[in-house]
Design a protein around this motif. Structure first.
Motif, PDB file in Angstrom:
ATOM      1  N   SER B  82       8.079   5.665   4.573  1.00  0.00           N
ATOM      2  CA  SER B  82       7.404   5.180   3.358  1.00  0.00           C
ATOM      3  C   SER B  82       6.624   3.890   3.581  1.00  0.00           C
ATOM      4  N   ILE B  83       7.101   2.995   4.423  1.00  0.00           N
ATOM      5  CA  ILE B  83       6.385   1.731   4.582  1.00  0.00           C
ATOM      6  C   ILE B  83       5.019   1.937   5.266  1.00  0.00           C
ATOM      7  N   PRO B  84       4.965   2.674   6.384  1.00  0.00           N
ATOM      8  CA  PRO B  84       3.623   2.943   6.943  1.00  0.00           C
ATOM      9  C   PRO B  84       2.727   3.701   5.966  1.00  0.00           C
ATOM     10  N   LEU B  85       3.316   4.642   5.211  1.00  0.00           N
ATOM     11  CA  LEU B  85       2.510   5.370   4.232  1.00  0.00           C
ATOM     12  C   LEU B  85       1.969   4.407   3.174  1.00  0.00           C
ATOM     13  N   ALA B  86       2.814   3.464   2.771  1.00  0.00           N
ATOM     14  CA  ALA B  86       2.371   2.467   1.788  1.00  0.00           C
ATOM     15  C   ALA B  86       1.206   1.659   2.348  1.00  0.00           C
ATOM     16  N   VAL B  87       1.282   1.320   3.626  1.00  0.00           N
ATOM     17  CA  VAL B  87       0.196   0.549   4.249  1.00  0.00           C
ATOM     18  C   VAL B  87      -1.104   1.352   4.191  1.00  0.00           C
ATOM     19  N   ILE B  88      -1.014   2.638   4.548  1.00  0.00           N
ATOM     20  CA  ILE B  88      -2.208   3.492   4.526  1.00  0.00           C
ATOM     21  C   ILE B  88      -2.775   3.581   3.110  1.00  0.00           C
ATOM     22  N   VAL B  89      -1.886   3.853   2.158  1.00  0.00           N
ATOM     23  CA  VAL B  89      -2.335   4.002   0.770  1.00  0.00           C
ATOM     24  C   VAL B  89      -2.968   2.705   0.264  1.00  0.00           C
ATOM     25  N   SER B  90      -2.379   1.550   0.651  1.00  0.00           N
ATOM     26  CA  SER B  90      -2.894   0.292   0.130  1.00  0.00           C
ATOM     27  C   SER B  90      -4.280  -0.021   0.688  1.00  0.00           C
ATOM     28  N   TYR B  91      -4.637   0.599   1.800  1.00  0.00           N
ATOM     29  CA  TYR B  91      -5.947   0.339   2.381  1.00  0.00           C
ATOM     30  C   TYR B  91      -7.000   1.346   1.940  1.00  0.00           C
ATOM     31  N   SER B  92      -6.584   2.526   1.479  1.00  0.00           N
ATOM     32  CA  SER B  92      -7.572   3.552   1.201  1.00  0.00           C
ATOM     33  C   SER B  92      -7.435   4.119  -0.195  1.00  0.00           C
ATOM     34  N   ARG B  93      -8.424   3.823  -1.024  1.00  0.00           N
ATOM     35  CA  ARG B  93      -8.406   4.347  -2.386  1.00  0.00           C
ATOM     36  C   ARG B  93      -8.430   5.878  -2.422  1.00  0.00           C
ATOM     37  N   PRO B  94      -9.304   6.540  -1.638  1.00  0.00           N
ATOM     38  CA  PRO B  94      -9.321   8.001  -1.671  1.00  0.00           C
ATOM     39  C   PRO B  94      -7.947   8.600  -1.324  1.00  0.00           C
ATOM     40  N   ILE B  95      -7.320   8.065  -0.276  1.00  0.00           N
ATOM     41  CA  ILE B  95      -5.999   8.578   0.096  1.00  0.00           C
ATOM     42  C   ILE B  95      -5.015   8.329  -1.036  1.00  0.00           C
ATOM     43  N   GLU B  96      -5.113   7.141  -1.634  1.00  0.00           N
ATOM     44  CA  GLU B  96      -4.223   6.837  -2.750  1.00  0.00           C
ATOM     45  C   GLU B  96      -4.400   7.854  -3.867  1.00  0.00           C
ATOM     46  N   LEU B 142       8.422   3.303  -1.308  1.00  0.00           N
ATOM     47  CA  LEU B 142       6.971   3.503  -1.249  1.00  0.00           C
ATOM     48  C   LEU B 142       6.270   2.729  -2.373  1.00  0.00           C
ATOM     49  N   VAL B 143       6.753   2.950  -3.584  1.00  0.00           N
ATOM     50  CA  VAL B 143       6.069   2.355  -4.736  1.00  0.00           C
ATOM     51  C   VAL B 143       6.117   0.829  -4.681  1.00  0.00           C
ATOM     52  N   SER B 144       7.290   0.281  -4.353  1.00  0.00           N
ATOM     53  CA  SER B 144       7.357  -1.176  -4.348  1.00  0.00           C
ATOM     54  C   SER B 144       6.572  -1.755  -3.174  1.00  0.00           C
ATOM     55  N   SER B 145       6.509  -1.026  -2.064  1.00  0.00           N
ATOM     56  CA  SER B 145       5.710  -1.526  -0.936  1.00  0.00           C
ATOM     57  C   SER B 145       4.234  -1.542  -1.297  1.00  0.00           C
ATOM     58  N   ILE B 146       3.775  -0.460  -1.946  1.00  0.00           N
ATOM     59  CA  ILE B 146       2.365  -0.417  -2.339  1.00  0.00           C
ATOM     60  C   ILE B 146       2.072  -1.558  -3.313  1.00  0.00           C
ATOM     61  N   THR B 147       2.961  -1.730  -4.296  1.00  0.00           N
ATOM     62  CA  THR B 147       2.764  -2.812  -5.261  1.00  0.00           C
ATOM     63  C   THR B 147       2.640  -4.147  -4.550  1.00  0.00           C
ATOM     64  N   GLY B 148       3.560  -4.399  -3.621  1.00  0.00           N
ATOM     65  CA  GLY B 148       3.534  -5.673  -2.907  1.00  0.00           C
ATOM     66  C   GLY B 148       2.269  -5.844  -2.096  1.00  0.00           C
ATOM     67  N   LEU B 149       1.902  -4.795  -1.356  1.00  0.00           N
ATOM     68  CA  LEU B 149       0.745  -4.901  -0.465  1.00  0.00           C
ATOM     69  C   LEU B 149      -0.549  -5.098  -1.243  1.00  0.00           C
ATOM     70  N   VAL B 170      -5.020 -10.619   9.039  1.00  0.00           N
ATOM     71  CA  VAL B 170      -4.770 -10.807   7.611  1.00  0.00           C
ATOM     72  C   VAL B 170      -3.509 -10.041   7.217  1.00  0.00           C
ATOM     73  N   PHE B 171      -3.362  -8.835   7.765  1.00  0.00           N
ATOM     74  CA  PHE B 171      -2.181  -8.046   7.457  1.00  0.00           C
ATOM     75  C   PHE B 171      -0.934  -8.766   7.943  1.00  0.00           C
ATOM     76  N   ARG B 172      -0.956  -9.215   9.177  1.00  0.00           N
ATOM     77  CA  ARG B 172       0.231  -9.842   9.763  1.00  0.00           C
ATOM     78  C   ARG B 172       0.573 -11.158   9.092  1.00  0.00           C
ATOM     79  N   LYS B 173      -0.436 -11.966   8.837  1.00  0.00           N
ATOM     80  CA  LYS B 173      -0.159 -13.321   8.363  1.00  0.00           C
ATOM     81  C   LYS B 173      -0.106 -13.425   6.843  1.00  0.00           C
TER      82      LYS B 173
END
Ligand SMILES: Nc1ncnc2c1ncn2[C@@H]1O[C@H](COP(=O)(O)OP(=O)(O)OP(=O)(O)O)[C@@H](O)[C@H]1O
Ligand SMILES: [Mg+2]
Lengths: 286, 269
Positions: B82-96, B142-149, B170-173
């Motif tokens: 879920s965390i990597p998926l959240a990262v992907i979703v947070s970067y891509s609106r179409p995927i989201e 997943l949901v809370s990770s997306i919210t946070g990201l 930017v992601f790391r820091k």
């Protein structure tokens, strides 16, 4: 506080960038959301010479922050363009330091860590800047707080840390969005004097947004007065007070004259009203 | 006194009061079971539960190991997915936009109701249990990770953009540390759901684990053992939750929720 500390040299980076000239050319910004359009700024033309100190004053919501975001390339204007040293700005311009309207410090970094973030993100070695970071924090009166976290600082202290973060890499261009907004009157006066000294010694190009007419007049070569939203340039005034202005300039008749003139502009535009406060007219419901 | 010392003392004070609370609870329970002569198959007193447990614990340990491994593995898989998926979703609106309706649908389906289907598909053994644990813990993380990201203040991102920094940096820091408190909130919700999911899966499959033993003891009216099993299950849940919280306290010690405030014992955990 000590302005000579503010002046301390940044580590040699090999990048030599002199002060930069800015041309704002027919810039307008319309925000669209669903089917409402907000005309934030109407049409702004402004040329800023390299090494010039420009202040922007205007009522809340007239598009000052928006204009700053456009100049920095963080926001693409709806129409018009911005040139820095003759080159059009497409995308974020990086050879600058920005003080945002809110301090935006990272909660998980110490104050010094927050100041050094600027250089880390620029892929420079933070180690080279630690000394300068301490000197800057000392200069704004935060020397003893370098290892504290943002939540342990007052709003005004956070804002001073944000100012250090904008100065740490010694940028040739400074954009400051109400940097002294959260400061108490005395610190504010001191910071203004220090900023003038810093500017006199380094001649950075500075765009300084403020609500304070006094501050704008005391700091600037020119003051840009904006109209209420949609923001336009109502008037640009050249401030011919001698420098350094320090504490004394406040007592010059010329200072009072210019302040009155700007106040007059706001009065005529209905931004300010004489007497009969609208607030007093708002009746409390019983 | 150093801050750390004060913190340790505050923490032990919390423990001490908690232990006193539980002691009083067990005393009242023990005494009333005797005084009101409550039949043992309805509410056995703590001493009887303890005695039953002492007689039967070897079998329980095997079952507890089975259940624990289902919980831990399912939970771990949920984190890893879920965390990597959240990262992907947070970067891509179409995927989201493409993924979110599916996820919502998945979340709305009562997963416990489709547990029997898992048995049909995957038979007995570890697989159906892992799947249920995974499914239940996946969504909150997943949901809370997306919210946070996605909740990094615009000005902070503007600051980063004005430095010409790479997105990776930017992601790391910024993005990742900023979203950690939110991610941990999801992890804690998921930790409690994971335990529930494992037990339900064992109820349905009825071939192993503490859930299965619970059914068996209940069928035989061995109420003392039912209590012992429930306590065992709670312990597993509490330990998992405490572990997540321990990591949280060390990773995001800077966050508002982790600052040493006296109220924290009540409001937080
Ligand atoms: N991202 C946005 N989307 C929609 N409208 C916006 C956005 N940013 C600003 N605006 C609108 O544009 C106008 C100008 O905003 P801006 O923040 O530039 O004002 P300001 O002059 O900086 O005000 P203040 O002195 O209060 O900071 C406001 O009416 C605001 O509502
Ligand atoms: Mg503003």
């Amino acid at each position: 506080m000590n302005a000579t500390e503010l002046r301390q040299e940044a580590p040699e980076t090999g990048v030599t960038s002199g002060p930069c000239a800015i041309h704002i050319d027919g810039v307008a910004q319309v925000f669209r959301r669903d089917d409402t359009e907000t005309h934030a700024i109407e049409k702004i033309d402004l040329s800023i010479a390299a090494g010039e100190f420009i202040s922007v004053v205007g009522p809340s919501g007239c598009g000052k922050s928006t204009l700053m975001r456009i100049v920095s390339g963080l926001l693409a204007p709806t129409t018009g363009r911005v040139l820095i040293d003759g080159r059009p700005v497409n995308g974020p311009y990086t050879d600058l330091g920005i003080v945002f309207q809110s301090p935006v410090l990272l909660d998980w970094r110490t104050i010094l860590g927050n100041v050094l973030l600027q250089v880390e993100l620029r892929r420079r070695s933070p180690g080279d800047y630690v000394e300068r970071g301490h000197a800057l924090l000392d200069a704004v009166g935060l020397g003893d707080f370098h290892d504290r976290y943002p939540h342990e600082l007052s709003g005004g202290m956070q804002q001073r840390a944000a100012i250090c973060r904008a100065l740490i890499h010694d940028p040739p261009l400074l954009l400051m969005d109400e940097p002294f907004g959260a400061l108490d009157a005395l610190t504010r006066e001191q910071m203004r004097i220090d900023l003038e000294e810093l500017w006199l010694s380094s001649r950075k190009t500075v765009i300084f947004i403020t609500h304070s007419i006094d501050e704008a007049v005391l700091l600037s070569d020119r003051v840009v007065v904006m109209s209420p939203r949609p923001g336009r340039i109502e008037r640009t005034l050249t401030i011919d007070l001698p420098r350094p202005r320090g504490l004394e300039a406040r007592h010059l008749p010329r200072f009072t004259e210019i302040v009155e003139e700007i106040t007059g502009i706001f009065l005529s535009r209905g931004v300010l009203r004489r007497g009969r406060s609208a607030l007093a007219g708002v009746k409390a419901k019983r | 006194m150093s801050r750390r010392m004060q913190r340790v003392i505050a923490a032990t004070r919390g423990w001490r009061d908690g232990i006193i609370g539980f002691t009083v609870l067990f005393l009242v329970w023990e005494v009333s079971a005797h005084v009101f002569k409550i039949p043992k198959y309805i509410l056995p007193p703590p001493t009887v539960i303890w005695a039953d447990l002492m007689k039967r614990y070897p079998r329980m340990i095997d079952a507890a190991i089975a259940t624990t491994s289902e919980i831990v593995m399912g939970f771990a898989i949920a984190i890893v997915v879920s965390i990597p998926l959240a990262v992907i979703v947070s970067y891509s609106r179409p995927i989201e936009r493409a993924i979110f309706p599916i996820l919502i649908a998945l979340q709305i389906i009562p997963k416990i109701a489709i547990a029997p289907l898992f048995i049909v598909w995957f038979g007995f053994g570890l697989m159906p249990k892992l799947l249920l644990v995974f499914l239940l813990s996946f969504f909150p993380i997943l949901v809370s990770s997306i919210t946070g990201l996605k909740s990094v203040p615009r000005d902070i991102l503007d600051l980063a953009r004005s430095t010409g920094s790479t997105e990776l940096m930017v992601f790391r820091k910024i993005r990742l540390p900023h979203s950690l408190p939110s991610i941990f909130t999801g992890l804690k919700v998921a930790a409690t759901l994971a335990t529930t999911a494992a037990i339900v899966a064992e109820f349905v499959a009825s071939d192993r684990g503490l859930g299965y033993m619970l059914l068996e003891f209940n069928g035989n009216l061995e109420t003392g053992m039912v209590f012992a099993t429930v306590i065992g299950l709670s312990l597993i849940g509490i330990v998992l939750y405490a572990m997540v919280e321990f990591v949280e306290r060390n990773v995001v010690s800077w966050h508002v929720s982790q600052r040493d405030a006296p109220e924290k014992q009540l409001i937080g955990s």
